[in-house]
Design an enzyme around this catalytic site. Sequence first.
Site, PDB file in Angstrom:
ATOM      1  N   ARG A   1       0.814  -1.212   0.000  1.00  0.00           N
ATOM      2  CA  ARG A   1       0.000   0.000   0.000  1.00  0.00           C
ATOM      3  C   ARG A   1       0.849   1.264   0.000  1.00  0.00           C
ATOM      4  O   ARG A   1       0.535   2.247   0.676  1.00  0.00           O
ATOM      5  CB  ARG A   1      -0.968   0.015   1.209  1.00  0.00           C
TER       6      ARG A   1
ATOM      7  N   SER B   1     -11.204   0.581   3.698  1.00  0.00           N
ATOM      8  CA  SER B   1     -10.505   0.274   4.951  1.00  0.00           C
ATOM      9  C   SER B   1      -9.794   1.542   5.427  1.00  0.00           C
ATOM     10  O   SER B   1      -8.887   2.035   4.771  1.00  0.00           O
ATOM     11  CB  SER B   1      -9.493  -0.847   4.744  1.00  0.00           C
TER      12      SER B   1
ATOM     13  N   GLU C   1      -5.156   4.609   6.067  1.00  0.00           N
ATOM     14  CA  GLU C   1      -4.874   4.306   4.665  1.00  0.00           C
ATOM     15  C   GLU C   1      -5.230   5.468   3.738  1.00  0.00           C
ATOM     16  O   GLU C   1      -4.513   5.720   2.770  1.00  0.00           O
ATOM     17  CB  GLU C   1      -5.622   3.040   4.236  1.00  0.00           C
TER      18      GLU C   1
END
Length: 378
Positions: free
Chosen positions: A166, A250, A370
């Site tokens: 990520r 998320s 995130e």
Amino acid sequence: MPEVSPVPLSRLTTLRTGAPPARMYDAHTTTELVDALRSTWDDGDEWFVLGGGSNLFVGDESFDGVVVRILTRGVERVDGARDGCVRLRVQAGQNWDELVAYAVDHGWSGIEALSGIPGTAGAAPVQNVGAYGQEIVQTLVEVELLDEDTGEVSVVPADELELGFRTSVLKHHYGSFPRRRAVIVSLTLELDEQGDAARPVPGQQLRTALGLGADDAVTLAQVRGSILAIRARKGMVLDAGDPDTASAGSFFQNAVVSASFARTLPDECPRWPVAPDPVPTRIIPLESYAGLSPAAPAPEPGVKVSSAWLIEHAGFGKGFRLPRSRAGLSTKHALALTNRGGASAGELAELARFIRNRVQSEFGLVLQPEPVLVNVDL
């Protein structure tokens, strides 16, 4: 120049927060995108680009800068693919899930497990999007980058983006700035030409998610349909009638920790091994080479642990809300913070801080957000 009257960012982001910025451009072509960004950089204004708005958490105060909406679209087949593969050049503003559907319809595999992920194609490499064992790093060949330092567009190979879990050199992490200030104009993917035949699914994580054995054969369309159904059950497919989808997906990353730290967590906490970074090549000058080169110590692989499990076992059940707050956890997925209707960014940030602090107190791990945070702090 495609300057438009600013609109509230709450109308353009899936978390539904944010006031109108000071200025806004709508770039429908590559030329408009390049011109808007160059003009913004020449003026020295603060800026950010906006695609689908699904990975942004924007504060309540007006952003005193320029927002450039990337609205370019298009997918074209290009030369250079290996045998049995196809290469696609995709404009940055292309809807990601429409791209996945297009690939599946043509029998091209490599991104089918990424079905249902909201947003635009240009955002995919920035955080190396992934799901169920597939990541964009596995299919990305190169990107066209407009670099803030030079104002020029160049073709950059995927391996120069340092794609990791990520992350990339382009990612604006919470509390830090991207290592390379640039905007993706287009990206090139290389996909396998599988066709419409049923085949065994590579990758244990994807097979487990689909409930398949190693030899069970399914078509790409079946994989996509199953992934969309799984994501819908988690409230991760955008649906105006489902308040659980008013989120940024998320909100906290699944944490990647050292193996030694993972051993301090309860055995019941789900975890997955993460392949270590390759040992860098060591160059020894010929004049100093003695015929032997000591072996570099093998790096210990990291471990990815389930942040959703940590959140739930810190006392936050699905649907949790603070008193009188319009922000809450999804009723379907403990990792998603949702706007239950008219929630301010302040309410969402308060809930995020409360959860993060409790998880740190219980398990000694600081969860990392995130989404990209703009004009808001945790």
